[in-house]
Motif scaffolding. Structure first.
Motif, PDB file in Angstrom:
ATOM      1  N   GLY A   4     -10.887   0.639   7.932  1.00 54.52           N
ATOM      2  CA  GLY A   4     -10.467   0.820   6.543  1.00 54.52           C
ATOM      3  C   GLY A   4     -10.763  -0.324   5.599  1.00 54.52           C
ATOM      4  N   GLY A   5     -11.419  -1.379   6.066  1.00 57.80           N
ATOM      5  CA  GLY A   5     -11.767  -2.492   5.172  1.00 57.80           C
ATOM      6  C   GLY A   5     -10.544  -3.087   4.504  1.00 57.80           C
ATOM      7  N   ARG A   6     -10.553  -3.134   3.162  1.00 58.58           N
ATOM      8  CA  ARG A   6      -9.437  -3.685   2.380  1.00 58.58           C
ATOM      9  C   ARG A   6      -8.472  -2.587   1.934  1.00 58.58           C
ATOM     10  N   GLY A   7      -8.761  -1.320   2.278  1.00 56.18           N
ATOM     11  CA  GLY A   7      -7.884  -0.227   1.880  1.00 56.18           C
ATOM     12  C   GLY A   7      -8.291   0.441   0.584  1.00 56.18           C
ATOM     13  N   THR A   8      -9.421   0.029   0.012  1.00 57.80           N
ATOM     14  CA  THR A   8      -9.879   0.581  -1.264  1.00 57.80           C
ATOM     15  C   THR A   8     -10.172   2.066  -1.154  1.00 57.80           C
ATOM     16  N   ASN A   9     -10.892   2.468  -0.113  1.00 61.90           N
ATOM     17  CA  ASN A   9     -11.260   3.870   0.054  1.00 61.90           C
ATOM     18  C   ASN A   9     -10.010   4.742   0.202  1.00 61.90           C
ATOM     19  N   ALA A  10      -9.072   4.301   1.004  1.00 58.59           N
ATOM     20  CA  ALA A  10      -7.831   5.067   1.185  1.00 58.59           C
ATOM     21  C   ALA A  10      -7.114   5.235  -0.147  1.00 58.59           C
ATOM     22  N   THR A  11      -7.023   4.152  -0.920  1.00 63.73           N
ATOM     23  CA  THR A  11      -6.359   4.217  -2.218  1.00 63.73           C
ATOM     24  C   THR A  11      -7.053   5.204  -3.139  1.00 63.73           C
ATOM     25  N   LEU A  12      -8.384   5.130  -3.214  1.00 63.21           N
ATOM     26  CA  LEU A  12      -9.137   6.024  -4.109  1.00 63.21           C
ATOM     27  C   LEU A  12      -9.024   7.489  -3.686  1.00 63.21           C
ATOM     28  N   GLU A  29       0.400  14.784   5.472  1.00 62.33           N
ATOM     29  CA  GLU A  29       1.483  14.187   6.259  1.00 62.33           C
ATOM     30  C   GLU A  29       1.263  12.687   6.430  1.00 62.33           C
ATOM     31  N   SER A  30       0.020  12.318   6.714  1.00 61.63           N
ATOM     32  CA  SER A  30      -0.278  10.898   6.876  1.00 61.63           C
ATOM     33  C   SER A  30      -1.763  10.647   6.685  1.00 61.63           C
ATOM     34  N   TYR A  31      -2.060   9.433   6.281  1.00 55.86           N
ATOM     35  CA  TYR A  31      -3.420   8.927   6.190  1.00 55.86           C
ATOM     36  C   TYR A  31      -3.451   7.761   7.167  1.00 55.86           C
ATOM     37  N   THR A  32      -4.069   7.991   8.316  1.00 64.31           N
ATOM     38  CA  THR A  32      -4.083   6.996   9.383  1.00 64.31           C
ATOM     39  C   THR A  32      -5.366   6.193   9.326  1.00 64.31           C
ATOM     40  N   ILE A  33      -5.227   4.883   9.384  1.00 62.52           N
ATOM     41  CA  ILE A  33      -6.386   3.992   9.414  1.00 62.52           C
ATOM     42  C   ILE A  33      -6.377   3.259  10.748  1.00 62.52           C
ATOM     43  N   MET A  34      -7.508   3.358  11.443  1.00 68.99           N
ATOM     44  CA  MET A  34      -7.668   2.672  12.724  1.00 68.99           C
ATOM     45  C   MET A  34      -8.673   1.542  12.556  1.00 68.99           C
ATOM     46  N   ASP A  35      -8.323   0.366  13.050  1.00 69.65           N
ATOM     47  CA  ASP A  35      -9.219  -0.779  12.957  1.00 69.65           C
ATOM     48  C   ASP A  35      -8.982  -1.681  14.155  1.00 69.65           C
ATOM     49  N   ALA A  36     -10.029  -2.340  14.603  1.00 69.33           N
ATOM     50  CA  ALA A  36      -9.904  -3.254  15.737  1.00 69.33           C
ATOM     51  C   ALA A  36      -9.361  -4.613  15.312  1.00 69.33           C
ATOM     52  N   SER A  37      -9.506  -4.945  14.044  1.00 64.16           N
ATOM     53  CA  SER A  37      -9.164  -6.279  13.556  1.00 64.16           C
ATOM     54  C   SER A  37      -7.705  -6.391  13.128  1.00 64.16           C
ATOM     55  N   PRO A  38      -6.918  -7.236  13.807  1.00 64.69           N
ATOM     56  CA  PRO A  38      -5.540  -7.453  13.373  1.00 64.69           C
ATOM     57  C   PRO A  38      -5.475  -8.085  11.983  1.00 64.69           C
ATOM     58  N   ASP A  42      -3.547  -6.378   8.879  1.00 64.51           N
ATOM     59  CA  ASP A  42      -2.518  -7.104   8.126  1.00 64.51           C
ATOM     60  C   ASP A  42      -2.819  -7.050   6.624  1.00 64.51           C
ATOM     61  N   LEU A  43      -4.090  -7.214   6.258  1.00 68.37           N
ATOM     62  CA  LEU A  43      -4.482  -7.123   4.856  1.00 68.37           C
ATOM     63  C   LEU A  43      -4.192  -5.720   4.316  1.00 68.37           C
ATOM     64  N   MET A  44      -4.556  -4.676   5.083  1.00 66.80           N
ATOM     65  CA  MET A  44      -4.295  -3.299   4.643  1.00 66.80           C
ATOM     66  C   MET A  44      -2.796  -3.044   4.499  1.00 66.80           C
ATOM     67  N   LYS A  45      -1.990  -3.634   5.388  1.00 64.54           N
ATOM     68  CA  LYS A  45      -0.538  -3.483   5.267  1.00 64.54           C
ATOM     69  C   LYS A  45      -0.068  -4.083   3.949  1.00 64.54           C
ATOM     70  N   LYS A  46      -0.588  -5.268   3.606  1.00 67.01           N
ATOM     71  CA  LYS A  46      -0.201  -5.910   2.351  1.00 67.01           C
ATOM     72  C   LYS A  46      -0.649  -5.091   1.142  1.00 67.01           C
TER      73      LYS A  46
END
Length: 167
Positions: A4-12, A29-38, A42-46
């Protein structure tokens, strides 16, 4: 969404659904983002859940977490899935599901846009092969060059008109 990178695509995507198709947005119901990078998770959570940082920059303006109730983040390395070390991608469900791999596709060749500093017009890049025989005797030795031309692709023109920030 895988990566999901920085979350821009999900937001748009969620903004567009909420604004143009509110009845569909309410059914998500949900928009799930899977990423290998903690770190990226963490950035997407913020960005997406806490709303403490803007998706497009570290700027504190326009902070929002308006889709926080729909966002789910999951740490998962797709190499583990591909190599059958993990099968924990999504839980079984009868809910219609769409999988996006934008950050995966992002690393493949794709359209590149720029704004002309002189005219302000949107330009698209094209790769051309130099036909000068002094440089290339066959395609294995070819010299390629990136050239900027006026944007002619109608689909890209439409996308740019809807999301000018993509340039």
């Amino acid at each position: 969404e895988i990566g999901g990178g920085r979350g821009t695509n999900a937001t748009l995507i969620l903004d567009q659904l909420q604004n143009a198709h509110p009845q569909i947005y309410e059914q998500v119901e949900s928009y799930t983002i899977m990423d290998a990078s903690p770190t990226l998770l963490d950035l997407m959570k913020k960005v997406l859940i806490d709303g403490t940082i803007n998706a497009k920059s570290n700027d504190q303006s326009s902070i929002t977490n308006r889709h926080a109730d729909k966002i789910r983040l999951k740490q998962l390395d797709m190499m583990d899935v591909a190599e059958k070390r993990s099968n924990n991608v999504l839980e079984k469900s009868n809910t219609p599901t769409i999988i996006l791999a934008m950050e995966v596709l992002d690393n493949l060749p794709h359209d590149k846009l720029a704004i002309c500093k002189t005219t302000g017009n949107v330009l698209q890049t094209e790769i051309i092969q130099e036909n000068n025989s002094a440089y290339a005797s066959n395609t294995n030795d070819a010299v390629f060059q990136e050239v900027f031309n006026p944007l002619t692709d109608e689909l890209i023109q439409e996308i740019v008109s809807l999301q000018p920030s993509y340039i």
